[in-house]
Design a protein around this motif. Structure first.
Motif, PDB file in Angstrom:
ATOM      1  N   MET A  60      26.717 -29.411  97.921  1.00  0.00           N
ATOM      2  CA  MET A  60      25.871 -30.485  97.455  1.00  0.00           C
ATOM      3  C   MET A  60      26.732 -31.687  97.247  1.00  0.00           C
ATOM      4  N   ALA A  61      28.186 -31.405  96.918  1.00  0.00           N
ATOM      5  CA  ALA A  61      28.929 -32.253  96.445  1.00  0.00           C
ATOM      6  C   ALA A  61      29.734 -32.968  97.344  1.00  0.00           C
ATOM      7  N   THR A  62      29.824 -32.350  98.487  1.00  0.00           N
ATOM      8  CA  THR A  62      30.815 -33.059  99.560  1.00  0.00           C
ATOM      9  C   THR A  62      30.194 -32.757 101.068  1.00  0.00           C
ATOM     10  N   PRO A  63      30.286 -34.015 101.831  1.00  0.00           N
ATOM     11  CA  PRO A  63      29.766 -33.784 103.001  1.00  0.00           C
ATOM     12  C   PRO A  63      30.335 -32.650 104.158  1.00  0.00           C
ATOM     13  N   HIS A  64      31.528 -32.245 103.933  1.00  0.00           N
ATOM     14  CA  HIS A  64      32.238 -31.338 104.576  1.00  0.00           C
ATOM     15  C   HIS A  64      32.892 -30.366 103.618  1.00  0.00           C
ATOM     16  N   LEU A  65      32.577 -29.135 103.742  1.00  0.00           N
ATOM     17  CA  LEU A  65      33.261 -27.951 102.884  1.00  0.00           C
ATOM     18  C   LEU A  65      33.811 -26.799 103.719  1.00  0.00           C
ATOM     19  N   ASP A  66      34.880 -26.639 103.304  1.00  0.00           N
ATOM     20  CA  ASP A  66      35.805 -25.556 103.851  1.00  0.00           C
ATOM     21  C   ASP A  66      35.627 -24.337 102.808  1.00  0.00           C
ATOM     22  N   PHE A  67      35.052 -23.252 103.016  1.00  0.00           N
ATOM     23  CA  PHE A  67      34.770 -22.130 102.290  1.00  0.00           C
ATOM     24  C   PHE A  67      35.301 -20.800 102.679  1.00  0.00           C
ATOM     25  N   VAL A  68      35.612 -19.811 101.847  1.00  0.00           N
ATOM     26  CA  VAL A  68      36.155 -18.676 102.137  1.00  0.00           C
ATOM     27  C   VAL A  68      35.043 -17.517 102.288  1.00  0.00           C
ATOM     28  N   GLY A  69      35.379 -16.582 103.188  1.00  0.00           N
ATOM     29  CA  GLY A  69      34.651 -15.523 103.518  1.00  0.00           C
ATOM     30  C   GLY A  69      34.703 -14.495 102.355  1.00  0.00           C
ATOM     31  N   TYR A  70      33.954 -13.406 102.465  1.00  0.00           N
ATOM     32  CA  TYR A  70      34.406 -12.106 101.353  1.00  0.00           C
ATOM     33  C   TYR A  70      34.167 -11.105 102.097  1.00  0.00           C
ATOM     34  N   ALA A  71      35.011  -9.996 101.684  1.00  0.00           N
ATOM     35  CA  ALA A  71      35.092  -8.706 102.328  1.00  0.00           C
ATOM     36  C   ALA A  71      33.980  -7.933 101.595  1.00  0.00           C
ATOM     37  N   GLN A  72      32.768  -7.842 102.012  1.00  0.00           N
ATOM     38  CA  GLN A  72      31.652  -7.351 101.723  1.00  0.00           C
ATOM     39  C   GLN A  72      31.725  -5.778 101.078  1.00  0.00           C
ATOM     40  N   ASN A  73      32.356  -4.912 101.982  1.00  0.00           N
ATOM     41  CA  ASN A  73      32.621  -3.618 101.459  1.00  0.00           C
ATOM     42  C   ASN A  73      33.360  -3.414 100.300  1.00  0.00           C
ATOM     43  N   PHE A  74      34.601  -4.283 100.427  1.00  0.00           N
ATOM     44  CA  PHE A  74      35.527  -4.097  99.176  1.00  0.00           C
ATOM     45  C   PHE A  74      34.821  -4.604  97.831  1.00  0.00           C
ATOM     46  N   TRP A  75      34.202  -5.704  98.044  1.00  0.00           N
ATOM     47  CA  TRP A  75      33.133  -6.185  96.732  1.00  0.00           C
ATOM     48  C   TRP A  75      32.376  -4.966  96.209  1.00  0.00           C
ATOM     49  N   VAL A  76      31.641  -4.390  97.065  1.00  0.00           N
ATOM     50  CA  VAL A  76      30.851  -3.447  96.720  1.00  0.00           C
ATOM     51  C   VAL A  76      31.357  -2.183  96.240  1.00  0.00           C
ATOM     52  N   SER A  77      32.565  -1.844  96.839  1.00  0.00           N
ATOM     53  CA  SER A  77      33.443  -0.591  96.250  1.00  0.00           C
ATOM     54  C   SER A  77      33.946  -1.071  94.846  1.00  0.00           C
TER      55      SER A  77
END
Length: 160
Positions: A60-77
């Motif tokens: 919402m704050a910027t017309p172009h955003l670079d965002f990181v992904g996330y390691a879903q299995n690591f997060w859950v574990s």
């Protein structure tokens, strides 16, 4: 985006009723060695809510955003959802998603064309990722309730 917000709230209301009927011991059951339990699925959906709240608000704050992904299995574990209190997981997931529904309901239509790239993949418009988030939620609820009421048109384009 009011309709998308209403869809998310409807999914939450249905899911709450069904999730609270699951015995906590059954919620910890893993249907296979590489499969998540219901606790871990709800944990993943908490992580997804956390990441998507960031995507929504930052987009919402910027017309172009670079965002990181996330390691879903690591997060859950790493967060040990398997050992978490089942009722507490449900409560937290519901509260977080009700807030996300609030964000979606009040998004300025002028920012829906803002673009997001996730680890270089994209662009995805904010007006796409908000409804796709609801589909992502339904997709994972269908893992818990395969014969349940969560029809999904899940795209899984950007969101795991």
């Amino acid at each position: 985006m009011i309709e998308v917000s209403n869809q998310l709230l409807a999914v939450l209301n249905t899911a709450e009723r069904l999730l609270r009927q699951i015995d906590p011991q059954l919620a910890a059951f893993r249907p296979g060695p590489e499969k998540w339990s219901a606790k871990e699925i709800i944990g993943h959906l908490i992580d997804s809510a956390c990441n998507n709240q960031q995507k929504f608000v930052r987009s919402m704050a910027t017309p172009h955003l670079d965002f990181v992904g996330y390691a879903q299995n690591f997060w859950v574990s790493a967060q040990h959802y398997q050992q978490a209190d089942w009722a507490g997981l449900i409560d937290f997931w519901l509260a977080y998603n009700r807030h996300i529904a609030h964000i979606i309901r009040h998004v300025d239509p002028a920012v829906l064309t803002h673009q997001l790239f996730i680890e270089g993949v994209g662009p995805f418009e904010l007006g796409f990722i908000m409804p796709d988030y609801v589909e992502h939620v339904k997709h994972h609820l269908r893992q818990i309730f395969p014969e349940g009421p969560f029809e999904s048109k899940f795209s899984n384009v950007y969101n795991v």
